[in-house]
Design an enzyme around this catalytic site. Structure first.
Site, PDB file in Angstrom:
ATOM      1  N   CYS A  17      52.770  66.026  56.311  1.00 12.00           N
ATOM      2  CA  CYS A  17      53.167  64.631  56.111  1.00 12.00           C
ATOM      3  C   CYS A  17      53.221  64.352  54.612  1.00 12.00           C
ATOM      4  O   CYS A  17      52.331  64.770  53.874  1.00 12.00           O
ATOM      5  CB  CYS A  17      52.136  63.726  56.792  1.00 12.00           C
ATOM      6  SG  CYS A  17      52.477  61.963  56.597  1.00 12.00           S
ATOM      7  N   LEU A  18      54.267  63.659  54.180  1.00 18.25           N
ATOM      8  CA  LEU A  18      54.397  63.337  52.754  1.00 18.25           C
ATOM      9  C   LEU A  18      53.243  62.458  52.270  1.00 18.25           C
ATOM     10  O   LEU A  18      52.957  62.425  51.079  1.00 18.25           O
ATOM     11  CB  LEU A  18      55.728  62.628  52.485  1.00 18.25           C
ATOM     12  CG  LEU A  18      56.989  63.486  52.686  1.00 18.25           C
ATOM     13  CD1 LEU A  18      58.238  62.635  52.510  1.00 18.25           C
ATOM     14  CD2 LEU A  18      57.013  64.666  51.728  1.00 18.25           C
ATOM     15  N   HIS A  43      53.920  56.631  62.562  1.00 19.73           N
ATOM     16  CA  HIS A  43      53.716  55.876  61.315  1.00 19.73           C
ATOM     17  C   HIS A  43      53.983  54.382  61.540  1.00 19.73           C
ATOM     18  O   HIS A  43      53.318  53.537  60.931  1.00 19.73           O
ATOM     19  CB  HIS A  43      54.665  56.372  60.213  1.00 19.73           C
ATOM     20  CG  HIS A  43      54.194  57.592  59.475  1.00 19.73           C
ATOM     21  ND1 HIS A  43      53.019  57.623  58.768  1.00 19.73           N
ATOM     22  CD2 HIS A  43      54.760  58.813  59.301  1.00 19.73           C
ATOM     23  CE1 HIS A  43      52.873  58.821  58.207  1.00 19.73           C
ATOM     24  NE2 HIS A  43      53.919  59.568  58.511  1.00 19.73           N
ATOM     25  N   HIS A  65      56.658  61.875  65.122  1.00 18.60           N
ATOM     26  CA  HIS A  65      55.763  61.753  63.961  1.00 18.60           C
ATOM     27  C   HIS A  65      56.037  60.441  63.220  1.00 18.60           C
ATOM     28  O   HIS A  65      55.108  59.699  62.880  1.00 18.60           O
ATOM     29  CB  HIS A  65      55.978  62.969  63.044  1.00 18.60           C
ATOM     30  CG  HIS A  65      55.183  62.945  61.768  1.00 18.60           C
ATOM     31  ND1 HIS A  65      54.159  63.821  61.505  1.00 18.60           N
ATOM     32  CD2 HIS A  65      55.277  62.144  60.675  1.00 18.60           C
ATOM     33  CE1 HIS A  65      53.645  63.555  60.308  1.00 18.60           C
ATOM     34  NE2 HIS A  65      54.317  62.541  59.769  1.00 18.60           N
ATOM     35  N   GLU A  66      57.336  60.149  62.969  1.00 16.36           N
ATOM     36  CA  GLU A  66      57.678  58.933  62.212  1.00 16.36           C
ATOM     37  C   GLU A  66      57.372  57.669  63.020  1.00 16.36           C
ATOM     38  O   GLU A  66      56.966  56.651  62.467  1.00 16.36           O
ATOM     39  CB  GLU A  66      59.154  58.937  61.787  1.00 16.36           C
ATOM     40  CG  GLU A  66      59.599  60.131  60.958  1.00 16.36           C
ATOM     41  CD  GLU A  66      58.703  60.462  59.776  1.00 16.36           C
ATOM     42  OE1 GLU A  66      57.943  59.592  59.321  1.00 16.36           O
ATOM     43  OE2 GLU A  66      58.756  61.630  59.327  1.00 16.36           O
ATOM     44  N   GLN A  73      55.500  54.241  54.883  1.00 15.34           N
ATOM     45  CA  GLN A  73      55.092  55.236  53.891  1.00 15.34           C
ATOM     46  C   GLN A  73      55.529  54.866  52.474  1.00 15.34           C
ATOM     47  O   GLN A  73      55.013  55.399  51.499  1.00 15.34           O
ATOM     48  CB  GLN A  73      55.685  56.615  54.229  1.00 15.34           C
ATOM     49  CG  GLN A  73      55.043  57.262  55.442  1.00 15.34           C
ATOM     50  CD  GLN A  73      55.616  58.638  55.679  1.00 15.34           C
ATOM     51  OE1 GLN A  73      56.676  58.786  56.271  1.00 15.34           O
ATOM     52  NE2 GLN A  73      54.938  59.666  55.181  1.00 15.34           N
ATOM     53  N   GLY A 100      61.810  63.710  57.145  1.00 13.86           N
ATOM     54  CA  GLY A 100      61.652  62.433  57.823  1.00 13.86           C
ATOM     55  C   GLY A 100      60.771  61.531  56.975  1.00 13.86           C
ATOM     56  O   GLY A 100      59.925  62.028  56.226  1.00 13.86           O
TER      57      GLY A 100
HETATM   58 NI    NI Z   1      54.273  61.508  57.937  1.00 16.30          NI
END
Ligand code: NI
Length: 173
Positions: free
Chosen positions: A89-90, A135, A131-132, A51, A46
């Site tokens: 998380c990236l 963001h 989660h997204e 991000q 995701g």
């Molecule tokens: Ni994330």
């Protein structure tokens, strides 16, 4: 298509609230393609637009069937249950921790052709969406930790940078 730079924790872009997408333009479609490519290049499942520095209400996710799906202007219209599981998380590489999320969600969004759709998601897919969507509000998964745990992570990153180790079980969003 192009690989995009994933912004890391500390970048102010990650803390801004994303803007509503008024029209699905060719630029938005190109951003979606680039985001999908970037997500898979980092073994993510995701990725939210902030991000990669796009200030829009837009996320992409793996659909669990070998493809990717874009959710533009997503809204959760119903949710049920609750489940705790580990997230990564990236934008916080090497950091993992348990987060409580709704077990199932129904989300209303626009697809990349500009058409509205509803999606019933459960388990991992429901977790990715929540989660997204955090963001898009400038919220990171570590914000769900206790203040003490969050502080420990902040100090560790400030002192040593992001941990190098990768754990196989956790997934990055
Ligand atoms: Ni994330």
């Amino acid at each position: 298509m192009a690989l995009l730079e994933v912004r890391l924790y500390g970048d102010p872009t990650l803390r801004r609230k994303a803007e509503h997408v008024r029209e699905v333009t060719p630029e938005i479609r190109r951003a979606i393609g680039d985001m999908v490519e970037t997500m898979y290049s980092q073994a993510g499942i995701g990725l939210a637009a902030p991000q990669v520095g796009f200030p829009y209400c837009l996320l992409v996710m793996d659909d669990g069937k070998g493809g990717a799906r874009a959710l533009i202007n997503p809204i959760i219209t119903s949710r049920s249950g609750s489940v705790v599981d580990e997230e990564g998380c990236l934008s916080l590489p090497g950091i993992f921790g348990d987060v409580e999320r709704s077990k199932s969600v129904t989300v209303q969004a626009t697809d990349e052709d500009g058409l509205p759709f509803n999606l019933d998601a459960t388990g991992m897919q429901a977790r990715v969406i929540q989660h997204e969507m955090d963001h898009l509000e400038g919220v990171l998964f570590i914000d769900h930790f206790s203040p003490v745990a969050r502080d420990r992570i902040k100090k560790r990153i400030q002192k040593h940078g992001f941990p190098k180790e990768r754990r196989s079980r956790a997934f990055a969003l």
